[in-house]
Scaffold this active site. Structure first.
Site, PDB file in Angstrom:
ATOM      1  CG  ASN A 276      -0.333  -0.068   2.544  1.00  0.00           C
ATOM      2  OD1 ASN A 276       0.663  -0.759   2.747  1.00  0.00           O
ATOM      3  ND2 ASN A 276      -0.908   0.626   3.504  1.00  0.00           N
TER       4      ASN A 276
ATOM      5  CB  CYS B 234      -4.627  14.079  -1.139  1.00  0.00           C
ATOM      6  SG  CYS B 234      -6.302  14.241  -1.758  1.00  0.00           S
TER       7      CYS B 234
ATOM      8  CD  GLU C 240      -5.487  -5.738  -0.948  1.00  0.00           C
ATOM      9  OE1 GLU C 240      -6.093  -6.194   0.040  1.00  0.00           O
ATOM     10  OE2 GLU C 240      -5.061  -4.558  -0.982  1.00  0.00           O
TER      11      GLU C 240
END
Length: 149
Positions: free
Chosen positions: A50, A55, A63
Site C-alpha cells: 500500500n 490527500c 492489492e
C-alpha cells in the site's frame, strides 16, 4: 479457464512474499502496512504494497497496486493472491474496491487472507464478492427503455 491449485509449498512461498512486500509499505498516516503477492498462471510472482498519500483518498491499496503492476507488464491471467498485514488476531481482508478490481480478472482464482504469523484462510474472488458485476455483464442484453430526451 481451468482452475489451478497451488501446492502447499507454493502457498507458503506466496504468503512469505506478501509479508516481505509489506516491509515496503508507505503508510505514514494510518501505520497500517499491507503487502500482496500475486501469482500468474505461468508462475510469475508480482509483489506490491500500500502507498498512502497526504490527500487520503489518493492512497493505493496493496492489492490494486500489485494487479496494476502485473497488468502493466502484460499479465492478466492470475491464479492466486496472498495479502499480508500486521494484524495478529484477524485475517486481513481486501476492501470492496480491491475485491472489484480482482473480479475484473475473473472470479475463480484464490485469495489467501493472512495473519501476522502467516496462518491463512483461503477464499476465491467469487466468495469475497458474490453476485458481482464483471466484464461479461457489459455484453449482456439490456431492455430498450425509451429515452426521455
Amino acid at each position: 479457464m481451468d482452475h489451478r491449485h497451488l501446492s502447499q509449498d507454493e502457498v507458503n512461498e506466496l504468503i512469505h512474499q506478501s509479508h516481505k512486500a509489506k516491509e515496503f509499505s508507505y503508510s505514514p498516516y494510518s501505520k497500517f502496512r499491507v503487502g500482496a503477492a500475486l501469482k500468474t498462471r505461468d508462475g510469475r510472482v508480482f509483489t506490491g504494497c500500500n502507498v498512502e498519500n497526504a490527500c487520503y483518498n489518493l492512497g493505493v491499496c496493496a492489492e490494486r497496486n500489485v494487479i496494476a503492476k502485473a497488468v502493466s507488464e502484460g499479465y492478466k491471467d492470475f491464479i492466486a493472491i496472498a495479502i499480508a498485514s500486521d494484524m495478529e488476531k484477524e485475517f486481513i481482508s481486501p476492501c470492496g474496491g480491491c475485491r472489484q478490481v480482482m473480479r475484473e480478472f475473473g472470479g475463480k482464482w484464490d485469495v489467501y487472507l493472512t495473519k501476522l504469523n502467516k496462518s491463512y484462510e483461503k477464499m476465491t474472488v467469487d466468495e469475497l464478492l458474490p453476485r458481482s458485476f464483471g466484464p461479461d455483464d457489459l455484453s449482456k442484453k439490456v431492455s430498450n427503455i425509451p429515452s426521455n430526451h
